[in-house]
Design a protein around this motif. Structure first.
Motif, mmCIF file in Angstrom:
data_model
loop_
_atom_site.group_PDB
_atom_site.id
_atom_site.type_symbol
_atom_site.label_atom_id
_atom_site.label_comp_id
_atom_site.label_asym_id
_atom_site.label_seq_id
_atom_site.Cartn_x
_atom_site.Cartn_y
_atom_site.Cartn_z
ATOM 1 N N SER A 98 0.821 -1.222 0.000
ATOM 2 C CA SER A 98 0.000 0.000 0.000
ATOM 3 C C SER A 98 0.849 1.264 0.000
ATOM 4 O O SER A 98 0.355 2.343 -0.346
ATOM 5 C CB SER A 98 -0.931 0.014 1.209
ATOM 6 O OG SER A 98 -0.214 0.247 2.410
ATOM 7 N N LEU A 99 2.128 1.150 0.387
ATOM 8 C CA LEU A 99 3.024 2.303 0.396
ATOM 9 C C LEU A 99 3.739 2.500 -0.936
ATOM 10 O O LEU A 99 4.422 3.503 -1.134
ATOM 11 C CB LEU A 99 4.066 2.148 1.512
ATOM 12 C CG LEU A 99 3.521 2.160 2.942
ATOM 13 C CD1 LEU A 99 4.627 1.845 3.931
ATOM 14 C CD2 LEU A 99 2.890 3.500 3.256
ATOM 15 N N MET A 100 3.632 1.531 -1.835
ATOM 16 C CA MET A 100 4.306 1.624 -3.130
ATOM 17 C C MET A 100 3.507 2.503 -4.083
ATOM 18 O O MET A 100 2.280 2.579 -3.994
ATOM 19 C CB MET A 100 4.473 0.230 -3.744
ATOM 20 C CG MET A 100 5.332 -0.716 -2.936
ATOM 21 S SD MET A 100 5.408 -2.357 -3.708
ATOM 22 C CE MET A 100 6.416 -3.234 -2.518
ATOM 23 N N SER A 101 4.189 3.124 -5.008
ATOM 24 C CA SER A 101 3.513 3.904 -6.037
ATOM 25 C C SER A 101 2.949 2.964 -7.093
ATOM 26 O O SER A 101 3.490 1.878 -7.333
ATOM 27 C CB SER A 101 4.483 4.886 -6.690
ATOM 28 O OG SER A 101 5.503 4.188 -7.397
ATOM 29 N N THR A 102 1.874 3.377 -7.723
ATOM 30 C CA THR A 102 1.274 2.530 -8.757
ATOM 31 C C THR A 102 2.215 2.375 -9.953
ATOM 32 O O THR A 102 2.195 1.340 -10.615
ATOM 33 C CB THR A 102 -0.062 3.129 -9.227
ATOM 34 O OG1 THR A 102 0.146 4.483 -9.663
ATOM 35 C CG2 THR A 102 -1.084 3.110 -8.111
ATOM 36 N N SER A 103 3.043 3.371 -10.208
ATOM 37 C CA SER A 103 4.000 3.248 -11.310
ATOM 38 C C SER A 103 5.034 2.163 -11.014
ATOM 39 O O SER A 103 5.425 1.410 -11.919
ATOM 40 C CB SER A 103 4.702 4.588 -11.548
ATOM 41 O OG SER A 103 5.379 5.025 -10.384
ATOM 42 N N PHE A 104 5.466 2.073 -9.758
ATOM 43 C CA PHE A 104 6.417 1.015 -9.384
ATOM 44 C C PHE A 104 5.757 -0.360 -9.485
ATOM 45 O O PHE A 104 6.356 -1.308 -10.010
ATOM 46 C CB PHE A 104 6.925 1.257 -7.963
ATOM 47 C CG PHE A 104 7.857 0.183 -7.466
ATOM 48 C CD1 PHE A 104 9.191 0.198 -7.836
ATOM 49 C CD2 PHE A 104 7.391 -0.822 -6.635
ATOM 50 C CE1 PHE A 104 10.057 -0.793 -7.382
ATOM 51 C CE2 PHE A 104 8.247 -1.820 -6.178
ATOM 52 C CZ PHE A 104 9.586 -1.802 -6.550
ATOM 53 N N ILE A 105 4.538 -0.476 -8.977
ATOM 54 C CA ILE A 105 3.821 -1.754 -9.052
ATOM 55 C C ILE A 105 3.641 -2.165 -10.506
ATOM 56 O O ILE A 105 3.850 -3.332 -10.874
ATOM 57 C CB ILE A 105 2.461 -1.644 -8.341
ATOM 58 C CG1 ILE A 105 2.663 -1.406 -6.836
ATOM 59 C CG2 ILE A 105 1.617 -2.887 -8.574
ATOM 60 C CD1 ILE A 105 1.391 -1.078 -6.093
ATOM 61 N N ARG A 106 3.269 -1.208 -11.330
ATOM 62 C CA ARG A 106 3.061 -1.500 -12.755
ATOM 63 C C ARG A 106 4.352 -1.945 -13.427
ATOM 64 O O ARG A 106 4.338 -2.840 -14.284
ATOM 65 C CB ARG A 106 2.496 -0.264 -13.433
ATOM 66 C CG ARG A 106 2.179 -0.446 -14.900
ATOM 67 C CD ARG A 106 1.507 0.798 -15.455
ATOM 68 N NE ARG A 106 1.280 0.687 -16.891
ATOM 69 C CZ ARG A 106 0.687 1.615 -17.628
ATOM 70 N NH1 ARG A 106 0.244 2.720 -17.055
ATOM 71 N NH2 ARG A 106 0.526 1.431 -18.921
ATOM 72 N N SER A 107 5.475 -1.357 -13.041
ATOM 73 C CA SER A 107 6.758 -1.711 -13.657
ATOM 74 C C SER A 107 7.196 -3.127 -13.322
ATOM 75 O O SER A 107 8.006 -3.722 -14.043
ATOM 76 C CB SER A 107 7.836 -0.721 -13.209
ATOM 77 O OG SER A 107 8.125 -0.865 -11.828
ATOM 78 N N LYS A 108 6.685 -3.694 -12.238
ATOM 79 C CA LYS A 108 7.062 -5.044 -11.828
ATOM 80 C C LYS A 108 6.052 -6.095 -12.275
ATOM 81 O O LYS A 108 6.195 -7.271 -11.926
ATOM 82 C CB LYS A 108 7.199 -5.104 -10.303
ATOM 83 C CG LYS A 108 8.220 -4.123 -9.724
ATOM 84 C CD LYS A 108 9.598 -4.335 -10.307
ATOM 85 C CE LYS A 108 10.602 -3.331 -9.743
ATOM 86 N NZ LYS A 108 11.938 -3.465 -10.364
ATOM 87 N N ALA A 109 5.039 -5.699 -13.043
ATOM 88 C CA ALA A 109 3.976 -6.638 -13.426
ATOM 89 C C ALA A 109 4.520 -7.799 -14.258
ATOM 90 O O ALA A 109 4.152 -8.960 -14.045
ATOM 91 C CB ALA A 109 2.884 -5.896 -14.195
ATOM 92 N N LYS A 110 5.397 -7.512 -15.200
ATOM 93 C CA LYS A 110 5.929 -8.568 -16.062
ATOM 94 C C LYS A 110 6.776 -9.561 -15.277
ATOM 95 O O LYS A 110 6.678 -10.772 -15.479
ATOM 96 C CB LYS A 110 6.759 -7.950 -17.190
ATOM 97 C CG LYS A 110 7.225 -8.962 -18.230
ATOM 98 C CD LYS A 110 7.929 -8.278 -19.388
ATOM 99 C CE LYS A 110 8.354 -9.291 -20.451
ATOM 100 N NZ LYS A 110 9.028 -8.612 -21.597
ATOM 101 N N VAL A 111 7.590 -9.038 -14.358
ATOM 102 C CA VAL A 111 8.426 -9.916 -13.525
ATOM 103 C C VAL A 111 7.548 -10.827 -12.667
ATOM 104 O O VAL A 111 7.808 -12.032 -12.532
ATOM 105 C CB VAL A 111 9.368 -9.074 -12.642
ATOM 106 C CG1 VAL A 111 10.162 -9.969 -11.696
ATOM 107 C CG2 VAL A 111 10.299 -8.248 -13.507
#
Length: 411
Positions: A98-111
């Motif tokens: 919940s503390l992560m930015s959505t851009s960071f979460i999105r960048s890790k989606a493929k991994v």
């Protein structure tokens, strides 16, 4: 002519250096402010209902599993201890995500998708069979169910892909690729013969694509494919076919006791009446319902807390759905909107399916009650997904969406 005197550059003072370079105290202050800054009412609604359901679930797991734990391990608290541990881990994951930015979460989606896919492939070869389903990886001290984490990985990747292709959603190929990714994930789980999980994945993924704007022709095609594939999947297993047949003919002879769980689940609900027998007073948990703390924990809730307790649980999941829906309406980008809708479909519809099974409205599918049933992988994955939604709502609150007024329209 006099030469101009050049003054030597002055070194910045210690106070100026400390102002230019953030100190540890200032960094800690920023982090503290980010964590504990007041959030929107929608954030606290989702968080509050989630915390209540998890706490309630741990209590009900203790009540439902105490007898079987005593018989199996000579310790009434063994299953409760594991569930409490996974609840703490899951809540920690939820808080961190919940503390992560959505851009960071999105960048890790493929991994995340590649990792979850590899784990699910490993299940096919070295997985552990439980009750006829191969859907677990046993690491000795603990076992994980990769399909639970595969759900959120697919949601994040497909949402990121559709958001990236937002200008080309009129192209049929974009939706076909999203369907192929979702179908491949569900197909890997189906190779482990876990039809219940595949059904939940199908509801989640297809519903996510429909809400994202998939064309009607493709929706019709998907419905036809599922209408053909589901009966074939049922007929591919003798035990599945037996459960379906027994469910459709409850008064017929049942030599293999396919209706055993369903019948005793209904007896538990009937015994609870309106106010229940009291917390811890269930009789059906005395080995009458196998692994009652998992798929049939709602039966124990109905027996011990009565119709009122069962209705409260249902109302809480309805409230959870409205919390998701309100956050979805507040999101500003396609990625966040798709993710929130998919998580809502996953958790709410899985709860409805589980309750429908206990009420004998559906055959036994082996689907746990989210946030309540025993099971570490399911609990951690659900809380992780809710953590993503909370991260989205944090950004909604930090950057409020201003609706544009249409000209000539009064509010």
């Amino acid at each position: 002519m006099k030469k101009s005197q050049v003054k030597p550059a002055r070194r910045p003072s210690a106070s100026q250096v400390s102002t230019a370079t953030p100190s540890l105290a200032s960094l800690a202050s920023r982090w503290f402010d980010k964590v504990f800054r007041a959030q929107s009412i929608h954030f606290y609604r989702l968080l509050g209902v989630t915390l209540f359901l998890v706490t309630f679930g741990v209590v009900m797991v203790l009540s439902a599993s105490s007898i079987d734990s005593l018989v199996a391990n000579n310790n009434s608290f063994s299953v409760f201890g594991k569930q409490s541990f996974f609840a703490v881990v899951g809540l920690g994951v939820m808080a961190l995500v919940s503390l992560m930015s959505t851009s960071f979460i999105r960048s890790k989606a493929k991994v995340l998708l590649v990792g979850a896919m590899l784990l699910q492939v490993a299940v096919i070869f070295i997985g552990k069979d439980i009750n006829g389903n191969r859907n677990w990886l046993d690491f000795g001290l603990f076992a994980i169910q990769p399909s639970e984490f595969l759900k959120i990985a697919v949601i994040l990747f497909v949402a990121s892909y559709l958001a990236q292709q937002s200008d080309y959603l009129h192209d049929r190929a974009v939706w076909v690729r999203a369907l192929v990714i979702s179908g491949a994930a569900a197909g890997l789980v189906m190779l482990g013969r876990d039809l219940g999980t595949v059904i939940i994945m199908g509801i989640t993924f297809v519903g996510m694509l429909i809400l994202a704007g998939m064309p009607q022709k493709l929706i019709n095609l998907v419905v036809v494919v599922l209408a053909v594939a589901l009966p074939l999947a049922i007929m591919s297993s003798g035990s599945r076919m037996g459960r379906i047949t027994a469910w459709m003919n409850p008064n017929a002879p049942d030599p293999f006791e396919y209706n055993w769980q369903s019948e005793h689940g209904m007896w538990a609900l009937a015994a609870g009446r309106i106010f229940g027998a009291g917390l811890g007073e269930s009789k059906m948990k005395w080995s009458w319902i196998p692994e009652v703390e998992n798929d049939f924990i709602f039966a124990v809730i109905g027996e011990e807390l009565g119709l009122i307790g069962a209705l409260v649980v249902i109302i809480l999941f309805v409230f959870l759905a409205f919390a998701f829906l309100r956050i979805m309406q507040r999101t500003q980008d396609d990625f966040s909107r798709i993710v929130v809708s998919a998580v809502m479909l996953w958790i709410v519809f899985q709860a409805l399916v589980n309750i429908a099974v206990v009420l004998r409205l559906l055959p036994v599918l082996g689907v746990p009650l989210p946030l309540i049933s025993a099971g570490g992988s399911s609990l951690v994955a659900n809380l992780g997904a809710i953590g993503v939604v909370l991260a989205i709502e944090r950004e909604n609150h930090a950057n409020p969406y201003q609706e544009r007024r249409k000209p000539g329209r009064r509010r």
